[in-house]
Design a protein around this motif. Structure first.
Motif, mmCIF file in Angstrom:
data_model
loop_
_atom_site.group_PDB
_atom_site.id
_atom_site.type_symbol
_atom_site.label_atom_id
_atom_site.label_comp_id
_atom_site.label_asym_id
_atom_site.label_seq_id
_atom_site.Cartn_x
_atom_site.Cartn_y
_atom_site.Cartn_z
ATOM 1 N N THR A 222 -22.146 -14.511 0.922
ATOM 2 C CA THR A 222 -21.011 -14.346 0.016
ATOM 3 C C THR A 222 -20.751 -15.633 -0.770
ATOM 4 N N ASP B 182 -20.534 -5.200 0.240
ATOM 5 C CA ASP B 182 -20.214 -5.262 1.668
ATOM 6 C C ASP B 182 -18.905 -4.513 1.939
ATOM 7 N N ASN C 244 -15.534 -9.161 1.699
ATOM 8 C CA ASN C 244 -15.155 -10.580 1.766
ATOM 9 C C ASN C 244 -15.147 -11.247 0.392
ATOM 10 N N ASP D 151 -23.894 -8.968 -3.630
ATOM 11 C CA ASP D 151 -23.578 -9.547 -2.317
ATOM 12 C C ASP D 151 -23.719 -8.428 -1.280
HETATM 13 MG MG LIG Z 1 -20.532 -11.937 3.327
#
Ligand SMILES: [Mg+2]
Ligand SMILES: Nc1ncnc2c1ncn2[C@@H]1O[C@H](COP(=O)(O)OP(=O)(O)O)[C@@H](O)[C@H]1O
Length: 256
Positions: free
Chosen positions: A18, A41, A45, A130
């Protein structure tokens, strides 16, 4: 011109995926590149880091995967612009974790992202993905869609195990792809004073040779500081070691 799609993946958590997506995105846009960052994700995050809170965002990446029939206009709903940096972003959502079940019987479910990205590819120079830390329909979509896979590896001995997992996944994808996935490992959280770190870096270099970035990302406490403030390292200290190294990484990628 079409965007280069860069997936950032490793099944191991906490290796800097990330951080790499957000910081590399910032570095590329400081080098005048047009960048879209997508948070794939379910834990979201990256989104939370950028203050795009999934529960307050009406349209997220989940909408794209949940479409019955693809509508290119969906991008106008799911792309949000970060107010300060003016970078484009697609928010993740916990419902992305339901996709395994939702797409169970869907044909070509690994191609959903690759197909949809064609709509926006002309608008960007780089699209950064990501990725989540587990193998599933999201990771497969990212690997199938990408032109380059960045595998962040923390320079400790457990990292070598994580590498094996991601290579197994890449091999699985390569069996069905016309061209093999191009990948490069990125050493992260490196501590050159620690001999164990140096040993692991040398080992990985020897094993991967050209499939490793020359740029190494050292440990820098500024990353955590930035993240706690909902910022990237360039916002809090553009001269820091971490900021400089991600700029080097961006330049290395632009030369590929
Ligand atoms: Mg991550
Ligand atoms: N180069 C670095 N130096 C120090 N801390 C880092 C570095 N890269 C990432 N971190 C910190 O490590 C933690 C995990 O990083 P993150 O990017 O969230 O990993 P992942 O997405 O792979 O789970 C975060 O708290 C992040 O701020």
């Amino acid at each position: 011109m079409t965007a280069k799609v860069v997936a950032i993946a490793n099944q191991k958590g906490g290796v800097g995926k990330t951080t790499t997506a957000l910081t590399l995105g910032a570095a590329l846009s400081r080098l005048s590149q047009r960048v879209l960052i997508m948070d794939m994700d379910p834990h979201a995050n990256a989104s939370i880091h950028m203050a795009f809170f999934p529960e307050e965002t009406p349209h997220t990446l989940y909408d794209l995967f949940a479409e019955k029939e693809h509508d290119p206009a969906i991008w106008e709903r799911i792309i949000v612009r970060h107010p300060e940096s003016e970078r484009d972003f697609v928010t993740g959502h916990i419902r992305l974790s339901e996709l395994e079940v939702d797409t169970k019987d869907r044909p070509n479910k690994g191609l959903i992202l690759r197909e949809a990205l064609k709509d926006v590819s002309g608008r960007y120079d780089y699209i950064l993905l990501d990725c989540p830390p587990h193998v599933g329909v999201l990771l497969v979509n990212a690997l199938v869609a990408c032109d380059l896979l960045i595998i962040p590896v923390q320079t400790d001995f457990l990292a070598l195990h994580g590498l094996r997992l991601i290579f197994d996944t890449v091999r699985m994808i390569n069996r069905v792809m016309p061209e093999p996935v191009r990948f490069k490992a990125l050493a992260t959280m490196y501590d050159r004073r620690a001999s164990a770190c140096r040993r692991v870096l040398n080992l990985i270099r020897k094993k991967l040779q050209g499939n490793m970035f020359n740029t190494v990302i050292n440990t820098d406490t500024k990353f955590r500081e930035a993240s706690a403030q909902g910022k990237v390292i360039y916002d809090i200290d553009p001269q820091s070691r971490g900021a400089t190294e991600y700029t080097l990484l961006a330049k290395e990628i632009m030369q590929l």
